[in-house]
Design a protein around this motif. Structure first.
Motif, PDB file in Angstrom:
ATOM      1  N   GLN A 132       0.835  -1.205   0.000  1.00 47.54           N
ATOM      2  CA  GLN A 132       0.000   0.000   0.000  1.00 47.54           C
ATOM      3  C   GLN A 132       0.871   1.256   0.000  1.00 47.54           C
ATOM      4  OE1 GLN A 132      -3.054  -0.096   3.043  1.00 47.54           O
ATOM      5  NE2 GLN A 132      -4.102  -1.817   2.058  1.00 47.54           N
ATOM      6  N   SER A 166       0.945   3.922  -2.981  1.00 50.00           N
ATOM      7  CA  SER A 166       0.476   5.272  -2.696  1.00 50.00           C
ATOM      8  C   SER A 166       1.576   6.310  -2.868  1.00 50.00           C
ATOM      9  CB  SER A 166      -0.082   5.355  -1.280  1.00 50.00           C
ATOM     10  OG  SER A 166       0.972   5.157  -0.356  1.00 50.00           O
ATOM     11  N   LEU A 173      -6.950   0.447   5.200  1.00 49.39           N
ATOM     12  CA  LEU A 173      -5.911   1.369   4.753  1.00 49.39           C
ATOM     13  C   LEU A 173      -4.791   1.415   5.782  1.00 49.39           C
ATOM     14  CD1 LEU A 173      -8.221   4.231   3.417  1.00 49.39           C
ATOM     15  CD2 LEU A 173      -7.411   2.172   2.246  1.00 49.39           C
ATOM     16  N   VAL A 209      -1.843   2.564   5.544  1.00 50.89           N
ATOM     17  CA  VAL A 209      -1.075   3.806   5.617  1.00 50.89           C
ATOM     18  C   VAL A 209      -1.840   4.917   6.322  1.00 50.89           C
ATOM     19  CG1 VAL A 209       0.585   3.452   3.768  1.00 50.89           C
ATOM     20  CG2 VAL A 209      -1.708   4.253   3.212  1.00 50.89           C
ATOM     21  N   GLN A 210      -3.133   4.689   6.567  1.00 52.78           N
ATOM     22  CA  GLN A 210      -3.898   5.695   7.312  1.00 52.78           C
ATOM     23  C   GLN A 210      -4.415   5.099   8.611  1.00 52.78           C
ATOM     24  OE1 GLN A 210      -6.818   7.609   4.706  1.00 52.78           O
ATOM     25  NE2 GLN A 210      -5.412   7.202   3.030  1.00 52.78           N
ATOM     26  N   GLN A 211      -3.514   4.832   9.515  1.00 51.91           N
ATOM     27  CA  GLN A 211      -3.836   4.285  10.842  1.00 51.91           C
ATOM     28  C   GLN A 211      -4.794   3.101  10.782  1.00 51.91           C
ATOM     29  OE1 GLN A 211      -4.695   7.946  10.563  1.00 51.91           O
ATOM     30  NE2 GLN A 211      -2.478   8.146  10.623  1.00 51.91           N
ATOM     31  N   ALA A 258      -7.229   2.447   9.006  1.00 46.06           N
ATOM     32  CA  ALA A 258      -8.647   2.732   8.846  1.00 46.06           C
ATOM     33  C   ALA A 258      -9.322   1.633   8.043  1.00 46.06           C
ATOM     34  CB  ALA A 258      -8.823   4.070   8.128  1.00 46.06           C
TER      35      ALA A 258
END
Ligand SMILES: Nc1ncnc2c1ncn2[C@@H]1O[C@H](COP(=O)(O)OP(=O)(O)OP(=O)(O)O)[C@@H](O)[C@H]1O
Ligand SMILES: Nc1ncnc2c1ncn2[C@@H]1O[C@H](COP(=O)(O)OP(=O)(O)OP(=O)(O)O)[C@@H](O)[C@H]1O
Ligand SMILES: [Mg+2]
Ligand SMILES: [Mg+2]
Lengths: 259, 234
Positions: free
Chosen positions: A250, A254, B16, B18-20, B22
């Motif tokens: 990821q 990204s 996700l 890379v976003q904690q 989520a």
């Protein structure tokens, strides 16, 4: 359903450099006509894996089985050195990132191609020359450069010549380590287009190491993502890039805008 | 009629990392079946998961639980668990997907972009080129553009090239994500005709259409994906 046998089967491959791990416990199958991409950051073990699979770097652990033209299974590191050399000359090809590692810089372009044909038994000078000329055409190098040495070629031309030299002898499996690295973007696009066409026209199987995800998407059917010597995710190329599951994949996906 | 697609108990959420970590829950426990000659419209609000569902059927997105069975050359194959090379086989001959946007390949001409899937599916080179030309013609792409890469085309032109590419092979199963969006009335009518022709030859079609007139014209049933939204525990 057609059941196909893998062309090459890699089992639990581990390469060490002293105490340092190059790659660890890697397994995969490659089927005929399939192109496998290997991506991952610098130092993740991509070249190590490629070199080990292509018979150039003996692993500490693991096996590599190759299905020969006679439909027999051969263990790459159990065969004799001459047998392995023969296989590498007749069945395999290796395209290096730096064309200097894959070309003979001192001899002409035509001789670079012809040498490979002689290596697989061609003897007729006229046929060798005409095949060399036709391959120069395929990789978009003007025929009138046939007698010039690669030192007089641009980087992109050298890379195309390296590809011609490698594919002319009709290999079944091609290994490529960053084939478009070090080339500027427009030259890359041309090379990619050429590779894509050759791989699909010749029905080649290939393993391509790259850290450019766009290159991986364009050329490979399947993708393996490496981190710290291990394969952290693998699958269908578009699935890995569009719906990555592993945190590292990821991050990788990204960190670039558009693949 | 022969069933072509059978979706059983599938659920989807995105994590996700890379976003904690989520977690985005999308839908849960969807079942549906689609038969030859039918066109099923996926409906539901923006973000309900229509495109996600379609991409899961195409095996472009991972499916965490359940099965997605596709009838491929007479056998049922679960694309959720199938090996990559099997999925590529299914995509070559059985299942076509027209995404909302064309993914342009540098230096490849429009004609080749369109003819390529037909060649991959085994059609003769000349026949594939003829079929590509007739589709480009029907979709009003000027002949002068055929030898160029679609890279510089307008959004609507790229979308029509994408549609031509999706219809050049007679897939038994067609997935269409907003095929009529960004098209003028004349071109929209051509696309709807193509869908009707596909149904008539026995294709099963799964489509997403914002335009409800289009939906009315070509779809035989509707499936509202919002009904499968993950219920929060609170
Ligand atoms: N000959 C060697 N001796 C010792 N360590 C090595 C040797 N070759 C590679 N390594 C180490 O093994 C690890 C993997 O290296 P490798 O060259 O396979 O990485 P890579 O993924 O190809 O990276 P890059 O994208 O930079 O080419 C690195 O930590 C590297 O330092
Ligand atoms: N690759 C992805 N990674 C993370 N989340 C995603 C991804 N693809 C879709 N989503 C999320 O899944 C949900 C459903 O999106 P989807 O695109 O399927 O909706 P949709 O019903 O097609 O909407 P629209 O009508 O706007 O096209 C959204 O919350 C979206 O952000
Ligand atoms: Mg390397
Ligand atoms: Mg959508």
């Amino acid at each position: 359903m057609t059941t196909r046998m893998p062309l090459i089967s890699v089992e639990d491959l581990t390469v060490t450099y002293g105490d340092r791990i190059g790659c660890n416990g890697v397994s995969f199958d490659l089927f005929p006509g399939e192109v496998l991409g290997i991506v991952g950051e610098s130092g993740s073990g991509k070249s190590t894996l490629l070199n080990a699979v292509s018979g150039q770097l003996e692993p500490a652990v693991g096996q590599i089985h190759y299905r020969t033209r006679l439909n027999e299974t051969a263990d790459i590191y159990r065969m004799s050195e001459p047998e392995r050399r023969f296989l590498m000359r007749t069945d395999w090809a290796f395209v290096h990132q730096n064309p200097r590692d894959g070309l003979r810089m001192g001899v002409s372009a035509g001789a670079n191609i012809g040498e490979r044909l002689m290596g697989v038994g061609w003897r007729h000078y006229g046929e060798i020359r005409s095949t060399a000329l036709s391959w120069l055409g395929k990789v978009e190098i003007f025929e009138d450069r046939v007698d010039d040495p690669p030192t007089t070629f641009s980087g992109g031309m050298q890379q195309r010549l390296q590809i011609a030299r490698n594919l002319v002898s009709g290999p079944r499996l091609v290994f490529m380590d960053e084939p478009t690295g070090g080339l500027d973007v427009s030259v890359q696009a041309r090379l990619l287009d050429l590779l894509r066409g050759l791989v699909s026209d010749l029905g080649l199987s290939a393993i391509i190491v790259t850290h450019d995800l766009a290159v991986a998407r364009l050329l490979s059917h399947r993708l393996m993502v490496m981190q710290g010597g291990e394969v952290v995710e693998s699958g269908l190329t578009d699935q890995v890039l569009d719906d990555p599951q592993h945190p590292y994949t990821q991050l990788l996906v990204s960190s670039i805008l558009q693949v | 009629m022969t069933e072509i697609l059978r979706v059983e108990n599938i659920s989807k959420s995105f994590t996700l990392h890379v976003q904690q970590q989520a977690v985005i829950p999308v839908f849960e426990d969807i079942n549906l079946a689609l038969s030859a000659g039918d066109c099923l419209a996926l409906t539901g609000a923006s973000g309900a998961g229509k495109s996600t569902f379609m991409r899961m059927v195409y095996a472009n997105y991972v499916c965490q639980s359940g099965q997605i069975n596709v009838r491929h050359q007479g056998d049922w194959i679960d694309v959720v668990s199938a090996a990559p090379h099997t999925i590529l086989d299914i995509r070559r001959v059985t299942m076509g997907y027209v995404s909302q946007f064309l993914r342009v390949i540098p230096r490849v001409s429009t004609l080749d972009v369109v003819a390529e899937p037909a060649k991959m599916a085994g059609m003769e080179v000349e026949e594939a080129a003829e079929k590509a030309k007739s589709l480009l013609h029907r979709l009003n792409i000027p002949e002068a553009l055929w030898s160029l890469s679609p890279l510089t085309f307008s959004g609507g032109e790229q979308q029509r090239v994408n549609i031509a590419r999706g219809f050049v092979t007679d897939y038994p199963l067609l997935l269409l994500d907003e095929p009529t969006a960004s098209l003028d009335a004349a071109n929209k009518a051509v696309v709807l005709d193509l869908i009707d022709e596909a149904k008539a030859r026995g294709a099963a079609v799964l489509g997403i259409f914002h335009d409800h007139e289009a939906r009315e014209r070509v779809c035989t049933s509707e499936f509202d994906i919002s009904e499968f939204r993950v219920k929060s525990d609170g």
